[in-house]
Design a protein around this motif. Structure first.
Motif, PDB file in Angstrom:
ATOM      1  N   GLU A 163       0.812  -1.201   0.000  1.00  0.00           N
ATOM      2  CA  GLU A 163       0.000   0.000   0.000  1.00  0.00           C
ATOM      3  C   GLU A 163       0.848   1.255   0.000  1.00  0.00           C
ATOM      4  O   GLU A 163       0.338   2.332  -0.239  1.00  0.00           O
ATOM      5  CB  GLU A 163      -0.934  -0.004   1.215  1.00  0.00           C
ATOM      6  CG  GLU A 163      -1.915  -1.163   1.202  1.00  0.00           C
ATOM      7  CD  GLU A 163      -2.891  -1.072   2.353  1.00  0.00           C
ATOM      8  OE1 GLU A 163      -3.148   0.038   2.830  1.00  0.00           O
ATOM      9  OE2 GLU A 163      -3.383  -2.110   2.780  1.00  0.00           O
ATOM     10  N   ILE A 164       2.130   1.141   0.328  1.00  0.00           N
ATOM     11  CA  ILE A 164       3.047   2.277   0.246  1.00  0.00           C
ATOM     12  C   ILE A 164       3.753   2.169  -1.091  1.00  0.00           C
ATOM     13  O   ILE A 164       4.711   1.414  -1.252  1.00  0.00           O
ATOM     14  CB  ILE A 164       4.045   2.263   1.418  1.00  0.00           C
ATOM     15  CG1 ILE A 164       3.294   2.287   2.741  1.00  0.00           C
ATOM     16  CG2 ILE A 164       4.986   3.455   1.323  1.00  0.00           C
ATOM     17  CD1 ILE A 164       4.176   2.217   3.948  1.00  0.00           C
ATOM     18  N   LEU A 165       3.288   2.897  -2.059  1.00  0.00           N
ATOM     19  CA  LEU A 165       3.761   2.758  -3.427  1.00  0.00           C
ATOM     20  C   LEU A 165       5.059   3.527  -3.629  1.00  0.00           C
ATOM     21  O   LEU A 165       5.161   4.701  -3.288  1.00  0.00           O
ATOM     22  CB  LEU A 165       2.700   3.264  -4.397  1.00  0.00           C
ATOM     23  CG  LEU A 165       1.321   2.594  -4.262  1.00  0.00           C
ATOM     24  CD1 LEU A 165       0.321   3.266  -5.172  1.00  0.00           C
ATOM     25  CD2 LEU A 165       1.427   1.117  -4.582  1.00  0.00           C
ATOM     26  N   THR A 166       6.046   2.860  -4.160  1.00  0.00           N
ATOM     27  CA  THR A 166       7.329   3.510  -4.442  1.00  0.00           C
ATOM     28  C   THR A 166       7.723   3.263  -5.895  1.00  0.00           C
ATOM     29  O   THR A 166       7.506   4.106  -6.758  1.00  0.00           O
ATOM     30  CB  THR A 166       8.418   2.977  -3.501  1.00  0.00           C
ATOM     31  OG1 THR A 166       8.475   1.540  -3.597  1.00  0.00           O
ATOM     32  CG2 THR A 166       8.129   3.371  -2.059  1.00  0.00           C
ATOM     33  N   TYR A 167       8.315   2.104  -6.173  1.00  0.00           N
ATOM     34  CA  TYR A 167       8.764   1.776  -7.523  1.00  0.00           C
ATOM     35  C   TYR A 167       8.296   0.364  -7.882  1.00  0.00           C
ATOM     36  O   TYR A 167       8.109  -0.487  -7.012  1.00  0.00           O
ATOM     37  CB  TYR A 167      10.290   1.821  -7.644  1.00  0.00           C
ATOM     38  CG  TYR A 167      10.930   3.106  -7.171  1.00  0.00           C
ATOM     39  CD1 TYR A 167      10.877   4.260  -7.940  1.00  0.00           C
ATOM     40  CD2 TYR A 167      11.607   3.156  -5.953  1.00  0.00           C
ATOM     41  CE1 TYR A 167      11.479   5.443  -7.503  1.00  0.00           C
ATOM     42  CE2 TYR A 167      12.203   4.320  -5.516  1.00  0.00           C
ATOM     43  CZ  TYR A 167      12.126   5.457  -6.286  1.00  0.00           C
ATOM     44  OH  TYR A 167      12.713   6.615  -5.853  1.00  0.00           O
TER      45      TYR A 167
END
Length: 621
Positions: free
Chosen positions: A408-412
């Motif tokens: 849910e913590i979108l990065t790459y």
């Protein structure tokens, strides 16, 4: 007949000597003792003087040869003694920094000055050849064992490198050099010689004394001593002077490291400068592993000017959500080095971007802080505490499969280039809020190019109507079978309407793909995760509405008159979809004009056949 020399007299002996002596009288025997006993008396007395003279001359010649030989040996010993004394004097003179007057051992003897002398060095290959030749000659076991040990030593890499260094140093130290002064007090020695020669009355001594007293000779000796004094002074120990000729030995660069001792360095008995000459190790080192370049899709916006943690803001790389980044280095887990896709030529240096784990931790902490700042309203106290507990799990239980996890913590997201096969088209999914035109666009594609596009046949639990054909309009199955397929994860999306279940299965989409056509789908955003986790490789296009005023005009053309709050709801729904599901979108179209949006949609679909597209790397593994 034998002849012997006895006290300067000559006696001749023969086998008949005893018989002849017995026949002669004592007087005759005494008188003719030194003449040939077998010769007549008159002949013997006549020839003796001449024969004696030749013999004496021969003796004198032999003695002269002995005397001359002894004189030559004496002169040779005197020369050897002189050379030895000269060598001793030279050894007592302190040498200049480096070896400027080498003394070489040669086969003929000692060469004191040899400006054109060339030092011959033995190469490793020659040494190996000689040892192998000796190995064939010496066949006894002990010799074979000894030679084998020597061969192992010579073939060792470290020994060969040391041997090359030895040869290089030998050649350097034995180079010819200009003359070097032996003393710096020639004027003083000349004065001593003058004091010795002063009382002498010998002509040669008086001439030498006059020569040494001449003004020109005095000036010459003074100049010699001044120059010699400067030449014989020790040179300053600089790196350039000491190591000017040791820069490269054996093809390897030599490094010089100097350490100046400070007061706080606890090195016993050390003062001044400590200099290290570092010769590179010859041990083979494995080449450094070439770091693989990875390509990622950014799922958040980043501006280094607003980031207080970036090591260097000037080197920070700004990007927006959806950009493809080429990461060339992950050596620092917190700050990666990357280029934006398409900017490699315009961007001379790689920029800094936050690392994945660092960005996840930072976003999780930010969400936790924001959650703590929210006021605990009445009726929501328990819910707020529960949500905070789940969010804090991200910091400490990132690997667990919780309801709220790192996904849910979108990065790459790691991406790879993919070119779709001609016989296996990617399904096109149109996503957007209601009344934004995605249904109209889909229908126009279906009507204009029937042979190219098709829709997936849905499943239902209701009964078939008279005008419907199974497999064309619907796949009619029982409720029990439908629920079983739901449990097996066979549906992309499903729902219930008037107590009947409807849904689109993965198999129905695959049937369209296998037929060679492009499958067109209109789905809810909740279905995108399931679709992307399948093997269908969808191409997802987000159809976004224009501005609120433009949207009102478009809906008015269709005979619709939405209220202002309905328009605001569409705009808000668009933002929500982009915020929660934008990482699934491959591209977006703003439907400000239906005809222009249709042409843009068709262009994007056609580009899939001509250009490779970035897709999740997990699809290709």
């Amino acid at each position: 007949m034998t002849t012997s020399h006895m006290n300067g007299h000559i006696t001749e002996d023969s086998d008949s000597e005893a018989k002849n002596v017995d026949l002669a009288s004592p007087e005759e025997s005494q008188k003719h003792r030194e003449m040939a006993v077998d010769c007549p008396g008159d002949l013997g007395s006549r020839m003796m003087p001449m024969r004696r003279s030749a013999q004496l001359e021969r003796i004198r010649q032999q003695q002269e040869d002995i005397r001359r030989r002894r004189e030559e040996e004496g002169k040779k010993q005197e020369l050897d003694l002189t050379a030895s004394m000269r060598l001793k004097k030279l050894a007592q003179i302190p040498p200049k920094t480096g070896i400027d007057n080498p003394i070489f051992d040669t086969e003929e003897g000692i060469v004191l000055e040899s400006p054109h002398y060339t030092v011959k060095t033995l190469e490793v290959e020659e040494l190996l050849t000689s040892l192998k030749h000796i190995q064939h000659v010496l066949v006894d076991p002990q010799s074979q064992e000894d030679i084998s040990l020597i061969l192992q030593l010579v073939q060792n890499t470290d020994f060969q490198n040391a041997f090359k260094i030895h040869n290089a140093v030998t050649v350097h130290m034995n180079k010819a050099s200009p003359p070097y002064p032996l003393i710096s007090n020639a004027q003083e020695l000349a004065q001593e010689v003058q004091s010795v020669l002063k009382p002498s009355h010998h002509k040669d001594g008086q001439e030498l004394n006059a020569l040494l007293n001449a003004p020109h000779m005095q000036a010459l000796l003074l100049a010699h001593d001044k120059v010699a004094e400067q030449e014989m002074q020790p040179e300053p120990l600089t790196d350039e002077k000491i190591y000017e000729n040791i820069g490269v030995y054996g093809g390897e660069t030599v490094k010089i490291v100097r350490i100046e001792k400070a007061r706080d360095i606890p090195l016993a008995d050390m003062h001044g400068t400590l200099t290290f000459v570092l010769i590179p190790s010859q041990q083979s080192k494995p080449p450094p592993a070439k770091e693989t370049v990875i390509h990622v899709k950014a799922h958040f916006d980043y501006d280094p000017s607003d980031d207080p943690y970036v090591p260097c803001r000037e080197l920070g790389l700004s990007f927006q959500k959806g950009d493809i980044l080429h990461v060339i280095s992950q050596e620092d887990p917190n700050w990666w080095q990357a280029y934006r896709d398409g900017d490699e030529d315009n961007q001379p240096l790689a920029g800094l971007i936050p690392g994945k784990s660092f960005q996840q931790q930072r976003e999780a902490m930010k969400q936790t802080i924001e959650e703590d700042k929210e006021p605990e309203k009445s009726g929501k106290l328990w819910c707020a505490k529960k949500n905070k507990k789940k969010r804090k799990k991200v910091l400490y239980n990132a690997n667990k499969n919780d309801d709220y996890d790192n996904e849910e913590i979108l990065t790459y997201e790691e991406m790879s280039l993919y070119h779709q096969p001609a016989n296996r088209k990617r399904p096109i999914v149109l996503i957007g809020p209601q009344n934004c035109g995605q249904n109209e666009l889909r229908q126009r594609l279906m009507n204009n190019e029937v042979d190219r596009f098709a829709s997936a046949v849905p499943h239902t639990t209701r009964s078939r109507r008279e005008t419907e054909v199974a497999g064309r309009d619907y796949h009619f199955i029982s409720r029990q079978a439908f629920e079983s397929d739901i449990a097996a994860g066979k549906f992309i999306e499903y729902g219930e309407f008037e107590k009947n279940l409807y849904g689109t299965s993965i198999d129905s989409v695959r049937q369209v793909i296998n037929s060679g056509k492009i499958c067109l789908l209109n789905l809810h955003t909740q279905s995108l995760k399931t679709l992307r986790n399948s093997d269908l490789k969808p191409y997802i296009i987000f159809v976004a509405p224009p501005s609120q005023e433009r949207l009102r005009a478009l809906l008015a053309k269709e005979g619709k008159n939405p209220k202002p709050e309905e328009l605001r709801e569409i705009i808000e729904k668009t933002r929500e979809m982009e915020q929660n599901n934008g990482h699934y979108f491959d591209t977006a179209i703003v439907n400000s004009d239906l005809d222009k949006a249709y042409q843009e949609l068709l262009r994007l679909i056609n580009k899939l056949d001509t250009e490779p597209q970035w897709v999740p790397s997990t699809w290709l593994r």
